[in-house]
Design a protein around this motif. Structure first.
Motif, PDB file in Angstrom:
ATOM      1  N   SER A   1       0.818  -1.205   0.000  1.00 56.92           N
ATOM      2  CA  SER A   1       0.000   0.000   0.000  1.00 56.92           C
ATOM      3  C   SER A   1       0.858   1.263   0.000  1.00 56.92           C
ATOM      4  CB  SER A   1      -0.959   0.004   1.184  1.00 56.92           C
ATOM      5  OG  SER A   1      -0.233   0.002   2.389  1.00 56.92           O
ATOM      6  N   LEU A   2       2.011   1.237   0.665  1.00 57.45           N
ATOM      7  CA  LEU A   2       2.910   2.391   0.618  1.00 57.45           C
ATOM      8  C   LEU A   2       3.473   2.600  -0.786  1.00 57.45           C
ATOM      9  CD1 LEU A   2       4.878   2.080   3.966  1.00 57.45           C
ATOM     10  CD2 LEU A   2       3.215   3.829   3.327  1.00 57.45           C
ATOM     11  N   ILE A   3       3.798   1.526  -1.471  1.00 54.81           N
ATOM     12  CA  ILE A   3       4.281   1.639  -2.856  1.00 54.81           C
ATOM     13  C   ILE A   3       3.182   2.193  -3.749  1.00 54.81           C
ATOM     14  CG2 ILE A   3       5.028   0.297  -4.860  1.00 54.81           C
ATOM     15  CD1 ILE A   3       6.570  -1.501  -2.902  1.00 54.81           C
ATOM     16  N   ALA A   4       1.946   1.715  -3.566  1.00 50.54           N
ATOM     17  CA  ALA A   4       0.834   2.220  -4.367  1.00 50.54           C
ATOM     18  C   ALA A   4       0.580   3.698  -4.081  1.00 50.54           C
ATOM     19  CB  ALA A   4      -0.417   1.396  -4.081  1.00 50.54           C
ATOM     20  N   ALA A   5       0.653   4.102  -2.809  1.00 52.85           N
ATOM     21  CA  ALA A   5       0.458   5.509  -2.457  1.00 52.85           C
ATOM     22  C   ALA A   5       1.556   6.382  -3.050  1.00 52.85           C
ATOM     23  CB  ALA A   5       0.423   5.671  -0.939  1.00 52.85           C
ATOM     24  N   TRP A   6       2.774   5.875  -3.076  1.00 45.03           N
ATOM     25  CA  TRP A   6       3.885   6.619  -3.670  1.00 45.03           C
ATOM     26  C   TRP A   6       3.655   6.823  -5.160  1.00 45.03           C
ATOM     27  CZ3 TRP A   6       8.115   4.505  -6.740  1.00 45.03           C
ATOM     28  CH2 TRP A   6       9.098   5.428  -7.004  1.00 45.03           C
TER      29      TRP A   6
ATOM     30  N   GLY B   1       1.954  10.589  -9.677  1.00 46.12           N
ATOM     31  CA  GLY B   1       1.017  11.000 -10.721  1.00 46.12           C
ATOM     32  C   GLY B   1       0.316  12.296 -10.376  1.00 46.12           C
ATOM     33  N   ALA B   2      -0.074  12.465  -9.104  1.00 46.69           N
ATOM     34  CA  ALA B   2      -0.757  13.685  -8.686  1.00 46.69           C
ATOM     35  C   ALA B   2       0.158  14.899  -8.805  1.00 46.69           C
ATOM     36  CB  ALA B   2      -1.249  13.541  -7.243  1.00 46.69           C
ATOM     37  N   VAL B   3       1.419  14.746  -8.448  1.00 43.47           N
ATOM     38  CA  VAL B   3       2.366  15.860  -8.578  1.00 43.47           C
ATOM     39  C   VAL B   3       2.568  16.224 -10.042  1.00 43.47           C
ATOM     40  CG1 VAL B   3       4.808  16.481  -8.281  1.00 43.47           C
ATOM     41  CG2 VAL B   3       3.540  15.475  -6.393  1.00 43.47           C
ATOM     42  N   GLN B   4       2.632  15.228 -10.903  1.00 43.46           N
ATOM     43  CA  GLN B   4       2.804  15.497 -12.327  1.00 43.46           C
ATOM     44  C   GLN B   4       1.598  16.260 -12.888  1.00 43.46           C
ATOM     45  OE1 GLN B   4       3.311  11.982 -14.662  1.00 43.46           O
ATOM     46  NE2 GLN B   4       4.148  13.098 -16.389  1.00 43.46           N
ATOM     47  N   VAL B   5       0.397  15.856 -12.506  1.00 41.97           N
ATOM     48  CA  VAL B   5      -0.810  16.549 -12.963  1.00 41.97           C
ATOM     49  C   VAL B   5      -0.836  17.965 -12.406  1.00 41.97           C
ATOM     50  CG1 VAL B   5      -3.330  16.577 -12.752  1.00 41.97           C
ATOM     51  CG2 VAL B   5      -2.144  14.472 -13.343  1.00 41.97           C
ATOM     52  N   TRP B   6      -0.485  18.141 -11.126  1.00 46.65           N
ATOM     53  CA  TRP B   6      -0.476  19.469 -10.526  1.00 46.65           C
ATOM     54  C   TRP B   6       0.513  20.396 -11.233  1.00 46.65           C
ATOM     55  CZ3 TRP B   6       3.211  22.272  -7.648  1.00 46.65           C
ATOM     56  CH2 TRP B   6       2.709  23.418  -7.026  1.00 46.65           C
ATOM     57  N   ARG B   7       1.703  19.891 -11.573  1.00 48.94           N
ATOM     58  CA  ARG B   7       2.687  20.710 -12.289  1.00 48.94           C
ATOM     59  C   ARG B   7       2.196  21.075 -13.684  1.00 48.94           C
ATOM     60  NH1 ARG B   7       8.285  17.677 -10.576  1.00 48.94           N
ATOM     61  NH2 ARG B   7       8.377  18.531  -8.479  1.00 48.94           N
TER      62      ARG B   7
ATOM     63  N   VAL C   1       0.757   6.831  -6.761  1.00 53.23           N
ATOM     64  CA  VAL C   1      -0.363   7.751  -6.946  1.00 53.23           C
ATOM     65  C   VAL C   1       0.088   9.187  -6.691  1.00 53.23           C
ATOM     66  CG1 VAL C   1      -2.597   8.437  -5.971  1.00 53.23           C
ATOM     67  CG2 VAL C   1      -2.143   6.052  -6.508  1.00 53.23           C
ATOM     68  N   SER C   2       0.922   9.399  -5.676  1.00 57.97           N
ATOM     69  CA  SER C   2       1.390  10.756  -5.389  1.00 57.97           C
ATOM     70  C   SER C   2       2.291  11.277  -6.510  1.00 57.97           C
ATOM     71  CB  SER C   2       2.120  10.806  -4.048  1.00 57.97           C
ATOM     72  OG  SER C   2       3.321  10.078  -4.115  1.00 57.97           O
TER      73      SER C   2
END
Length: 91
Positions: free
Chosen positions: A32-37, A42-48, A39-40
């Motif tokens: 789950s930590l690997i999956a959260a990493w 991807g979220a940072v890439q979309v935010w940028r 996802v984060s």
């Protein structure tokens, strides 16, 4: 050996062997930590990408890291820095 099944890679079998040695709660926590990493990331890439589009639309400078007079990264290299060109005006 079954001929209908694809063979697992060496890395996959090593990871599977390591995960099988761990208790279930540790295995699920690590996965789950690997999956959260992921996802984060991807979220940072979309935010940028959103910030970039907003800056372009507003007419702001795209990359504000190098301000006027700040110099280049080679200025911090000390004796390993390449020699400055006499015609360089600092950009």
């Amino acid at each position: 050996m079954e001929y209908g099944q694809p063979q697992a890679s060496t890395g996959g079998s090593v990871v599977r062997a390591i995960l099988s040695l761990l208790p279930d709660w540790v295995e699920w926590t690590v996965l789950s930590l690997i999956a959260a990493w992921l996802v984060s990331l991807g979220a940072v890439q979309v935010w940028r990408r959103i910030q970039y589009c907003r800056a372009v639309r507003a007419g702001r400078p795209i990359h504000a890291a190098a301000q006027y007079g700040q110099g280049r990264g080679a200025d911090c290299l000390g004796s390993y820095a390449p020699p400055r060109r006499p015609d360089a005006d600092g950009d």
